[in-house]
Enzyme design. Sequence first.
Site, short mmCIF file in Angstrom:
data_model
loop_
_atom_site.label_atom_id
_atom_site.label_comp_id
_atom_site.label_asym_id
_atom_site.label_seq_id
_atom_site.Cartn_x
_atom_site.Cartn_y
_atom_site.Cartn_z
N HIS A 1 -10.17 7.05 9.58
CA HIS A 1 -9.10 6.03 9.18
C HIS A 1 -8.57 5.33 10.48
O HIS A 1 -7.97 4.63 10.46
CB HIS A 1 -8.05 6.91 8.30
CG HIS A 1 -8.27 7.34 7.06
ND1 HIS A 1 -7.90 6.37 5.90
CD2 HIS A 1 -9.02 8.28 6.22
CE1 HIS A 1 -8.47 6.93 4.71
NE2 HIS A 1 -9.33 8.02 5.14
N ASP B 1 -5.34 0.19 16.60
CA ASP B 1 -5.00 0.94 15.45
C ASP B 1 -6.31 0.72 14.42
O ASP B 1 -7.19 -0.08 14.47
CB ASP B 1 -4.00 0.27 14.47
CG ASP B 1 -3.04 1.26 13.74
OD1 ASP B 1 -3.58 2.24 13.56
OD2 ASP B 1 -1.67 0.90 13.61
#
Length: 457
Positions: free
Chosen positions: A156, A363
């Site tokens: 993720h 991110d």
Amino acid sequence: MARLVVVSNRVPAPSERGVRAGGLAVVLAEALQPGTLWFGWSGKRRHGPAPKEPHMQEADGISYATLDLAEADYQQFYAGFSNSALWPLLHLRTGLLNYRREDYEGYRRVNAAFAAALRPLLREDDVIWIHDYQLFTLAVELRALGVANRIGFFLHIPFMPAMVMQVLPPAADLLAALCAADVVGFQTSRDREAFFDSAREILGATIEGEHVCLGARRVRVVVAPVGINAREFNRTAARAAAGPEARRLVESLAGRALAIGADRLDYTKGLPNRFEAFSRLLGHYPEHVRQISFLQVAARSREEVFEYADLRRELDRKAGDINGRFSDFDWVPIRYMTRALSRRTLAGFYRVARIGLVTPLRDGMNLVAKEFVAAQDETDPGVLILSRFAGAAEELTEALLVNPYDAEEVAGALHQALTMKAGERRARHAALLAKVQHTTAASFAKGFLAALHVPSG
């Protein structure tokens, strides 16, 4: 039909799902259907030895199997190798790397304990879906116990380039362990290419299309961006914007514009850079002084790791300095809070905001960007300012894309957002919303599981 077994580091108790849920629980909402088994850490730590057999619960047809961790295992596996070595490297913060061999041994030990506890719960036709960086070695531990089931792994957060991964002493060990899965998934094509490069350079693998080939072993590597249920989130935001919390917020603004950021308190989120950019906005564009307030929600996390406590002190100081310089007797430019807010409350706040400030230094995806877009009133939408280094930037190209390291550029984007005409705001938002509605939590789960159910050719 094969049963889905989801494995993650942290498994929320059934009572934590719903309005309090976030992160993985939101992303996997469509996959967690009745009949699913969800296995992982309970979140509880014990000073003595932890039980080897998982605690079982069932709710809404989903089975929850959770293990407690011994305190020593927690410190080495989670606070140590996962968050003091892997986390900084995966986010390209090599200067924050704190590698200790005993932490890595603890990491392997916990992954092996997870495998041993999960093995008796498995059925022959189960499909296993492992999530995130804390469990890089779980697939190989399951294979060592004779598990022949289809195994998928999804990361993720970003993956690191080969030259960064080589800094980590057990780099080859970790990569080989990942390749024990049948399918490995990433958020962006950039992350998949970084994995391919690492497999070539560190393991000597060959790449054939979307497969990593190690001898006779073929591992399929896919891109599967995560998303949200945008229509449901929009309804939630509309209701929440009419609720008491949002009304209080709007009243406190006294007609001023609102910029909002919502993040975990983490050095990857670029919060000091963001505060500096807001300061530059007020300094370089004085017409916005007293006309905008910036609300930063930064929920505390991992405070046992030194760098996180240090970050909190830095932000406290920086917010105080900026407010001391610019505030008036009836206006404070930065409202900074480290108390977590519910997802519903944040949805209402996003809807009433003129600007969503999503500027991480790096991110994996960043669902706040997608939530901000989904929350908007289409007739009078706010503007998303988004870091080029968030995974969401690969999709959300109609946002104002910025380099978060450049405070002047971010300040300029804030000025552009505050002065943007309604027609441009609506056009940008319509394009962004179409993308957010297309890449959803359901499409993510469906796409990855489709790849996992089909053996490689």
